[in-house]
Design a protein around this motif. Sequence first.
Motif, PDB file in Angstrom:
ATOM      1  N   LEU A 145       0.855  -1.191   0.000  1.00 52.28           N
ATOM      2  CA  LEU A 145       0.000   0.000   0.000  1.00 52.28           C
ATOM      3  C   LEU A 145       0.888   1.237   0.000  1.00 52.28           C
ATOM      4  O   LEU A 145       1.765   1.376   0.858  1.00 52.28           O
ATOM      5  CB  LEU A 145      -0.900   0.000   1.238  1.00 52.28           C
ATOM      6  N   GLU A 146       0.668   2.126  -0.969  1.00 54.03           N
ATOM      7  CA  GLU A 146       1.519   3.307  -1.078  1.00 54.03           C
ATOM      8  C   GLU A 146       1.015   4.437  -0.183  1.00 54.03           C
ATOM      9  O   GLU A 146      -0.188   4.686  -0.096  1.00 54.03           O
ATOM     10  CB  GLU A 146       1.564   3.773  -2.543  1.00 54.03           C
ATOM     11  N   THR A 147       1.951   5.108   0.473  1.00 55.39           N
ATOM     12  CA  THR A 147       1.585   6.288   1.277  1.00 55.39           C
ATOM     13  C   THR A 147       1.228   7.417   0.309  1.00 55.39           C
ATOM     14  O   THR A 147       1.952   7.695  -0.639  1.00 55.39           O
ATOM     15  CB  THR A 147       2.759   6.741   2.171  1.00 55.39           C
ATOM     16  N   LEU A 179       6.717   3.374   0.668  1.00 53.86           N
ATOM     17  CA  LEU A 179       6.851   4.796   1.010  1.00 53.86           C
ATOM     18  C   LEU A 179       7.069   5.588  -0.277  1.00 53.86           C
ATOM     19  O   LEU A 179       7.759   5.130  -1.177  1.00 53.86           O
ATOM     20  CB  LEU A 179       8.061   5.025   1.927  1.00 53.86           C
ATOM     21  N   ASP A 180       6.479   6.770  -0.359  1.00 45.50           N
ATOM     22  CA  ASP A 180       6.771   7.686  -1.470  1.00 45.50           C
ATOM     23  C   ASP A 180       7.184   9.015  -0.840  1.00 45.50           C
ATOM     24  O   ASP A 180       6.384   9.661  -0.152  1.00 45.50           O
ATOM     25  CB  ASP A 180       5.528   7.853  -2.353  1.00 45.50           C
ATOM     26  N   THR A 181       8.435   9.412  -1.051  1.00 46.15           N
ATOM     27  CA  THR A 181       8.957  10.584  -0.340  1.00 46.15           C
ATOM     28  C   THR A 181       8.203  11.867  -0.707  1.00 46.15           C
ATOM     29  O   THR A 181       7.971  12.719   0.161  1.00 46.15           O
ATOM     30  CB  THR A 181      10.464  10.774  -0.601  1.00 46.15           C
ATOM     31  N   CYS A 182       7.814  12.020  -1.978  1.00 46.42           N
ATOM     32  CA  CYS A 182       7.043  13.210  -2.373  1.00 46.42           C
ATOM     33  C   CYS A 182       5.687  13.205  -1.675  1.00 46.42           C
ATOM     34  O   CYS A 182       5.250  14.216  -1.121  1.00 46.42           O
ATOM     35  CB  CYS A 182       6.871  13.253  -3.892  1.00 46.42           C
ATOM     36  N   HIS A 183       5.031  12.044  -1.696  1.00 50.39           N
ATOM     37  CA  HIS A 183       3.712  11.955  -1.062  1.00 50.39           C
ATOM     38  C   HIS A 183       3.807  12.209   0.446  1.00 50.39           C
ATOM     39  O   HIS A 183       2.957  12.887   1.022  1.00 50.39           O
ATOM     40  CB  HIS A 183       3.088  10.574  -1.296  1.00 50.39           C
ATOM     41  N   LEU A 184       4.846  11.652   1.080  1.00 49.80           N
ATOM     42  CA  LEU A 184       4.998  11.850   2.524  1.00 49.80           C
ATOM     43  C   LEU A 184       5.192  13.325   2.847  1.00 49.80           C
ATOM     44  O   LEU A 184       4.578  13.865   3.768  1.00 49.80           O
ATOM     45  CB  LEU A 184       6.178  11.020   3.059  1.00 49.80           C
ATOM     46  N   VAL A 213      10.583   1.886  -1.708  1.00 47.81           N
ATOM     47  CA  VAL A 213      10.541   3.336  -1.487  1.00 47.81           C
ATOM     48  C   VAL A 213      10.531   4.028  -2.843  1.00 47.81           C
ATOM     49  O   VAL A 213      11.398   3.772  -3.687  1.00 47.81           O
ATOM     50  CB  VAL A 213      11.766   3.844  -0.680  1.00 47.81           C
ATOM     51  N   HIS A 214       9.530   4.861  -3.084  1.00 49.04           N
ATOM     52  CA  HIS A 214       9.529   5.724  -4.261  1.00 49.04           C
ATOM     53  C   HIS A 214      10.276   6.997  -3.882  1.00 49.04           C
ATOM     54  O   HIS A 214       9.853   7.717  -2.982  1.00 49.04           O
ATOM     55  CB  HIS A 214       8.095   6.087  -4.679  1.00 49.04           C
ATOM     56  N   VAL A 215      11.398   7.225  -4.556  1.00 48.59           N
ATOM     57  CA  VAL A 215      12.220   8.379  -4.229  1.00 48.59           C
ATOM     58  C   VAL A 215      11.924   9.501  -5.230  1.00 48.59           C
ATOM     59  O   VAL A 215      12.274   9.405  -6.404  1.00 48.59           O
ATOM     60  CB  VAL A 215      13.717   8.020  -4.263  1.00 48.59           C
ATOM     61  N   LEU A 258      12.815   5.641  -8.636  1.00 53.88           N
ATOM     62  CA  LEU A 258      12.565   7.039  -9.026  1.00 53.88           C
ATOM     63  C   LEU A 258      11.328   7.126  -9.909  1.00 53.88           C
ATOM     64  O   LEU A 258      11.169   6.337 -10.845  1.00 53.88           O
ATOM     65  CB  LEU A 258      13.760   7.579  -9.816  1.00 53.88           C
ATOM     66  N   GLU A 259      10.473   8.089  -9.595  1.00 48.57           N
ATOM     67  CA  GLU A 259       9.302   8.382 -10.442  1.00 48.57           C
ATOM     68  C   GLU A 259       9.297   9.871 -10.742  1.00 48.57           C
ATOM     69  O   GLU A 259       8.258  10.528 -10.719  1.00 48.57           O
ATOM     70  CB  GLU A 259       8.004   8.052  -9.704  1.00 48.57           C
ATOM     71  N   THR A 260      10.491  10.404 -10.976  1.00 50.88           N
ATOM     72  CA  THR A 260      10.644  11.837 -11.211  1.00 50.88           C
ATOM     73  C   THR A 260      10.227  12.166 -12.645  1.00 50.88           C
ATOM     74  O   THR A 260      10.225  11.296 -13.510  1.00 50.88           O
ATOM     75  CB  THR A 260      12.111  12.219 -10.963  1.00 50.88           C
TER      76      THR A 260
HETATM   77 FE    FE Z   1       4.812   6.727  -5.989  1.00 50.12          FE
END
Ligand code: FE
Length: 294
Positions: A145-147, A179-184, A213-215, A258-260
């Motif tokens: 489950l993605e944050t 974890l998704d750092t942008c979303h967090l 982790v999505h960075v 990375l999803e930049t």
């Molecule tokens: Fe993501």
Amino acid sequence: MLFIGSHVGFKKDSQLLGSLKEALSYQANTFMFYTGAPQNTSRYPIQDGLTLEALSLMKDNEIDYSKVVVHAPYIINLANDKDPDKFMFSVRFLQEELERCELLGIKSLVLHPGSHVGLGVDNAISNIAKGLNMILGTHDVTILLETMAGKGTEVGSSLEEIKRIIDLVDDKEHIGVCLDTCHLNDAGYDMSKFDSFLDQFDSIIGISKIGCVHVNDSKNPLGAHKDRHENIGFGTIGFDNLISIIYNKRLEDVPKILETPYVDREYAPYKYEIEMIRNKKFDSHLIEKIREQD
Ligand code: FE
Ligand code: FE
Ligand code: ZN
């Protein structure tokens, strides 16, 4: 060892082999893909020949396939059961996604928990768990489950909400978190204090549940509830904070994806961002460099 990669394409004619080749062209040692277009549910049959070829190329390149993940399309919304047919469509499609993962030998599937579309968080959480309980346990694939950023009526923008979903899931072995750092950041978690965030995560959910982790850097300030990704080091989280997250010892075995955004919607930034991450040194001219490639 650092497991770093990006999301890559998955095309009808090249499938896993094409995804792998794209990842290798970025000097990545892991990757994430959608089994078709992220925004729709039309899917081609998996060709085992291409999968086998990809597996052998992975061996040659010492890629640990257990670190490669799939992302479910974002039109799946398990939170909404207003229309029972739509809800069952989401459940069935997710079930088929699990089957495709199994055919491909993929162990982890990232899923957005969903949006409550006015039903309220409590109903949404019980709907999500209901949907997950219909399909989990049937395959040896873990749903992560993605944050979320908390845009609109998104569920899962707090650790407590994610925890409530997990608590209602029967098959605990096959449920985890991405974890998704942008979303967090956009949800209000300060990524400059990542170790205390991890402590908090550990006490609420348990660190061993983190499977990916999505960075991403973020275009928006802390708590903006926006969800707009930025290139590494060019956003509000910043390069040094992202490096501390990527190299955090407690998440060493977890793949970083990375999803930049593409530069000018045209040029993939991943080869350059991965190089910068491996060097641990920010390059303020990165965007120009990417534009000038080929
Ligand atoms: Fe993501
Ligand atoms: Fe996502
Ligand atoms: Zn996002």
